[in-house]
Design an enzyme around this catalytic site. Structure first.
Site, PDB file in Angstrom:
ATOM      1  N   GLU A 165     -36.103 -41.114  20.168  1.00 17.39           N
ATOM      2  CA  GLU A 165     -35.977 -42.114  19.118  1.00 17.39           C
ATOM      3  C   GLU A 165     -34.533 -42.476  18.757  1.00 17.39           C
ATOM      4  O   GLU A 165     -34.080 -42.207  17.634  1.00 17.39           O
ATOM      5  CB  GLU A 165     -36.694 -41.646  17.841  1.00 17.39           C
ATOM      6  N   GLU A 346     -45.602 -39.185  21.037  1.00 20.03           N
ATOM      7  CA  GLU A 346     -45.894 -38.806  19.649  1.00 20.03           C
ATOM      8  C   GLU A 346     -46.845 -39.818  19.023  1.00 20.03           C
ATOM      9  O   GLU A 346     -46.752 -41.016  19.292  1.00 20.03           O
ATOM     10  CB  GLU A 346     -44.628 -38.764  18.766  1.00 20.03           C
TER      11      GLU A 346
HETATM   12  C1  PNW Z   1     -40.423 -38.927  14.418  1.00 20.48           C
HETATM   13  N1  PNW Z   1     -39.191 -43.483   9.978  1.00 20.48           N
HETATM   14  O1  PNW Z   1     -39.527 -39.174  13.400  1.00 20.48           O
HETATM   15  C2  PNW Z   1     -39.761 -37.759  15.143  1.00 20.48           C
HETATM   16  O2  PNW Z   1     -39.617 -37.919  16.524  1.00 20.48           O
HETATM   17  C3  PNW Z   1     -40.325 -36.444  14.781  1.00 20.48           C
HETATM   18  O3  PNW Z   1     -39.342 -35.458  14.943  1.00 20.48           O
HETATM   19  C4  PNW Z   1     -40.871 -36.501  13.371  1.00 20.48           C
HETATM   20  O4  PNW Z   1     -41.236 -35.249  12.877  1.00 20.48           O
HETATM   21  C5  PNW Z   1     -42.054 -37.460  13.392  1.00 20.48           C
HETATM   22  O5  PNW Z   1     -41.675 -38.720  13.894  1.00 20.48           O
HETATM   23  C6  PNW Z   1     -42.716 -37.658  12.043  1.00 20.48           C
HETATM   24  O6  PNW Z   1     -41.809 -38.213  11.125  1.00 20.48           O
HETATM   25  C7  PNW Z   1     -39.537 -40.267  12.568  1.00 20.48           C
HETATM   26  O7  PNW Z   1     -38.649 -43.301   8.840  1.00 20.48           O
HETATM   27  C8  PNW Z   1     -38.917 -40.116  11.344  1.00 20.48           C
HETATM   28  O8  PNW Z   1     -39.652 -44.622  10.326  1.00 20.48           O
HETATM   29  C9  PNW Z   1     -38.792 -41.180  10.490  1.00 20.48           C
HETATM   30  C10 PNW Z   1     -39.306 -42.412  10.867  1.00 20.48           C
HETATM   31  C11 PNW Z   1     -39.936 -42.572  12.084  1.00 20.48           C
HETATM   32  C12 PNW Z   1     -40.044 -41.485  12.934  1.00 20.48           C
END
Ligand code: PNW
Length: 440
Positions: A165, A346
């Site tokens: 990401e 994911e």
């Molecule tokens: C992803 N947002 O993170 C990550 O790849 C993981 O490590 C994380 O635990 C999971 O999604 C759940 O959050 C994100 O704010 C964190 O849009 C924040 C965002 C998106 C993905």
């Protein structure tokens, strides 16, 4: 329901984790500090002052966790390698004890017939590299390629993911400040963006030069964007948002060019374009072998370009439940960026369910979420999307970044005081889907 959705017999079912979120043992066996250790130490950055020091203690309990994965019948486990375990200061010779941990993990997977899928960078940059400018410094991309080479040569793994990401690093880490390194600066954010993509390309080249037959790609969180109403302004806002969410990452990787409209917008805010040197886009567009797709939420925007929420909300304030978005983004990637098989790396949601008096964790909401999303993915496959596999986020409850331990994404419950694992009802449901290969 009419006939059940059947998945291809060779479809790969798995679960994902990331090093800093599950391992703990942050000072053991020579691991150096990462930007997340630093970030967590500043009061106010992470809810309740939580950090990854213990997390789910996976570093010590990995064998039990591998048994758990095997018990669920999963065919793939996606984990990440902590760069500061391999190179405690981000460069130079490898730390043997760090490599040994991932060797044991990979051996344990292979013994159980589970495919390892390794992410090279899931946000835990060695602090020593941050001290030299982190992703704003082009040298970090070169260091990443060196680190990747160590991992490729030391670990017997077919499928690799480069950067997890990049968009979240750019947006949460550099624009909004709620993730490490905690900056709020658009100008710096997009410079970091270019170097993250460069790092991806450099590492991909190294793999292709040294290890024929292996596969590599990025893990991109893609967000289908939609206008919240049918005004031309909202339509235009959705297109602009699509640039920042999706095309900014997909275009350079697949087409070797940044999207013009997005680059123009970025250039009004900072010097990113000055950092794009001759040849960089050829590196970034090194052909990839797999595309990791992470889907959580759509983004609806109004005529002013503001995000609006139109569907069911979750404990994660950014995540609205819209399974159709999963279908849409997969079909769209297949259409606009064809030729590379997708693997879902994911998909999931947080719920607050805890063990009841009988010990069961009744996370009905996760079952509904997963069922609806798997059905949407299946429809996308019927519509031509080439999807090889699916990994739920996450195997275990874990350190959910700025939200600390307050949000639980696991299909397995973790009691952080005892480290006891309890498969939630969703894990048992998922096991049945995996076993039967169909959604009923
Ligand atoms: C992803 N947002 O993170 C990550 O790849 C993981 O490590 C994380 O635990 C999971 O999604 C759940 O959050 C994100 O704010 C964190 O849009 C924040 C965002 C998106 C993905």
């Amino acid at each position: 329901m009419n006939s059940p959705a059947r998945f291809p017999t060779d479809f790969v079912w798995g679960a994902s984790t990331a090093a800093y979120q599950v391992e703990g043992a942050t000072t053991e066996d020579g691991r150096g500090p990462s930007v997340w250790d630093t970030f967590c130490a500043v009061p106010g950055n992470v809810l309740d002052g939580d950090n990854g020091d213990q997390a789910a203690d996976h570093y010590h309990r990995y064998n039990d966790d591998l048994d758990l994965i095997a018990d669920l019948g999963l065919g793939s486990y996606r984990f990440s390698i902590a760069w500061p375990r391999i190179q405690p200061t981000g460069s130079g010779k490898a730390n043997q004890k760090g490599l040994d941990f991932y060797r044991r993990l990979v051996d344990g997977l292979v013994e159980r017939g589970i495919r390892p899928m390794a992410t090279l960078f899931h946000w835990d940059l060695p602090q020593a590299l941050q001290d030299r400018g982190g992703w704003e410094n082009r040298d970090t991309a070169e260091r990443f390629a060196e680190y990747a080479e160590i991992c490729f040569d030391a670990l017997e793994i077919r499928d690799w993911l480069t950067i997890n990401e990049p968009k979240t690093v750019v947006d949460c880490g550099y624009r909004e400040g709620q993730h490490a390194p905690g900056f709020k600066d658009d100008a710096r954010a997009f410079v970091a963006c270019h170097h993250l993509l460069l790092a991806h390309g450099l590492a991909s080249r190294v793999l292709h030069e040294r290890h024929a037959g292996r596969r590599i790609g990025p893990a991109l969180n893609l967000h289908p964007t939609y206008p919240a109403d049918d005004t031309p302004e909202a339509l235009e806002a959705a297109r602009h948002q699509d640039g920042l969410e999706n095309r900014l990452y997909l275009d350079p990787i697949f087409k070797g060019s940044y999207p013009e409209d997005t680059l123009r917008w970025i250039s009004e805010r900072g010097p990113m374009a000055d950092y794009i040197l001759d040849g960089d886009l050829a590196v970034i567009s090194e052909p990839i072998d797999i595309l990791g797709v992470q889907y959580y939420t759509p983004i609806f925007v109004d005529a002013k370009g503001e995000r609006v929420f139109l569907h069911e909300r979750t404990q994660a304030e950014w995540l609205e439940v819209y399974p159709e978005g999963f279908h849409d983004i997969l079909v769209r990637v297949q259409r606009d960026y064809p030729g590379v098989p997708m693997i879902i790396t994911e998909n999931g949601l947080p719920t607050e369910d805890a063990p009841g008096p009988d010990g069961r964790v009744r996370d009905e909401r996760r079952i509904t979420f997963l069922r609806d999303h798997l059905a949407a993915m299946h429809r996308a496959m019927e519509d031509g999307a080439q999807v090889e596999g699916y990994h739920v986020w996450s195997l275990l409850d874990n350190f959910e970044w700025a939200q600390g331990y307050s949000q639980r994404f696991g299909i397995v419950y973790v009691d952080y005081s005892t480290q006891k694992r309890t498969p939630k009802d969703s894990a048992l449901w998922y096991r049945d889907v995996v076993k039967s290969g169909e959604l009923r």
